[in-house]
Scaffold this motif. Structure first.
Motif, PDB file in Angstrom:
ATOM      1  N   GLU A  62       1.079  -1.229  -0.096  1.00  0.00           N
ATOM      2  CA  GLU A  62      -0.021  -0.012  -0.066  1.00  0.00           C
ATOM      3  C   GLU A  62       0.778   1.360   0.046  1.00  0.00           C
ATOM      4  OE1 GLU A  62      -3.188  -0.132   2.866  1.00  0.00           O
ATOM      5  OE2 GLU A  62      -2.970  -2.106   3.073  1.00  0.00           O
ATOM      6  N   ALA A  63       0.619   2.336  -0.819  1.00  0.00           N
ATOM      7  CA  ALA A  63       1.108   3.378  -0.789  1.00  0.00           C
ATOM      8  C   ALA A  63       0.334   4.426  -1.270  1.00  0.00           C
ATOM      9  CB  ALA A  63       2.401   3.373  -1.809  1.00  0.00           C
ATOM     10  N   GLU A  64       0.915   5.802  -1.037  1.00  0.00           N
ATOM     11  CA  GLU A  64       0.053   6.779  -1.687  1.00  0.00           C
ATOM     12  C   GLU A  64       0.537   6.956  -3.213  1.00  0.00           C
ATOM     13  OE1 GLU A  64      -1.896   9.070  -0.347  1.00  0.00           O
ATOM     14  OE2 GLU A  64      -1.827   8.039   1.541  1.00  0.00           O
ATOM     15  N   GLY A 109       1.031   8.425  -7.081  1.00  0.00           N
ATOM     16  CA  GLY A 109       1.915   9.536  -7.495  1.00  0.00           C
ATOM     17  C   GLY A 109       2.991   9.085  -8.530  1.00  0.00           C
ATOM     18  N   THR A 123      -1.942  -0.602 -10.269  1.00  0.00           N
ATOM     19  CA  THR A 123      -2.771  -0.814  -9.094  1.00  0.00           C
ATOM     20  C   THR A 123      -3.307  -2.038  -8.891  1.00  0.00           C
ATOM     21  OG1 THR A 123      -4.772   0.109 -10.534  1.00  0.00           O
ATOM     22  CG2 THR A 123      -2.956   1.707  -9.576  1.00  0.00           C
TER      23      THR A 123
END
Length: 173
Positions: free
Chosen positions: A47-49, A51, A76
């Motif tokens: 999981e990550a932000e 960008g 994703t």
């Protein structure tokens, strides 16, 4: 957001070794959460932000830690599931591998690749994935990753359908 990271050309021989425990530690150290890996071919779920800098951040950290450049393809969870289920119907009667394209290919280059005779293999690009039949096994591919990269002008990394489905299952747990 949940991502799948595919490392290109690691753990294939005596060089370019990326132990999965070290990869998990590296990704966790970058602040990514829920890091899990699948087999030794460089597959990670985390999981990550989202960008545009995420891929570059991963590639920079991998090179700094392991001492060689490691291209990374990101998907994703939604994109991964679409790829896992997206094999064109006319290719499903044979074993298939999925070549994940790091960047979108130029449609003109895809059309030019269609002019290359790779019989008995058949292939189709759908989204960011090239689906390819492997009637004579992966070691005898006429449309290899190197050929795909050269003709499409984008980096690719190939996974078999079993690996793709196993990672899809990881995303659901």
């Amino acid at each position: 957001m949940i991502f799948v990271a595919l490392l290109h050309a690691v753990n294939l021989g005596a060089t370019r070794k990326v132990p999965m425990a070290d990869l998990r530690a590296l990704l966790t150290g970058l602040g990514l959460e829920g890091v899990r890996t699948y087999i030794q071919s460089g597959n990670a779920v985390f999981e990550a932000e989202p960008g545009p800098a995420l891929r570059g951040r991963l590639e920079d950290a991998l090179e700094a830690r392991f001492g060689f450049p490691v291209p990374v393809t990101l998907r994703t969870a939604t994109e991964w599931h679409a790829a896992a289920q997206g094999c064109p119907a006319h290719l499903r009667d044979e074993p298939v591998v999925l070549a994940f394209l790091r960047d979108p290919p130029d449609p003109a280059r895809v059309e030019a690749l269609r002019g290359r005779d790779v019989t008995p293999e058949r292939w189709e690009v759908a989204g960011g994935t090239l689906y390819q039949t492997v009637p004579d096994g992966v070691r005898n591919l006429r449309l290899s990753a190197a050929v795909i990269e050269r003709h499409l002008g984008v980096k690719v990394t190939v996974r078999n359908a079993r690996t793709v489905q196993a990672i899809a299952a990881m995303l659901d747990t």
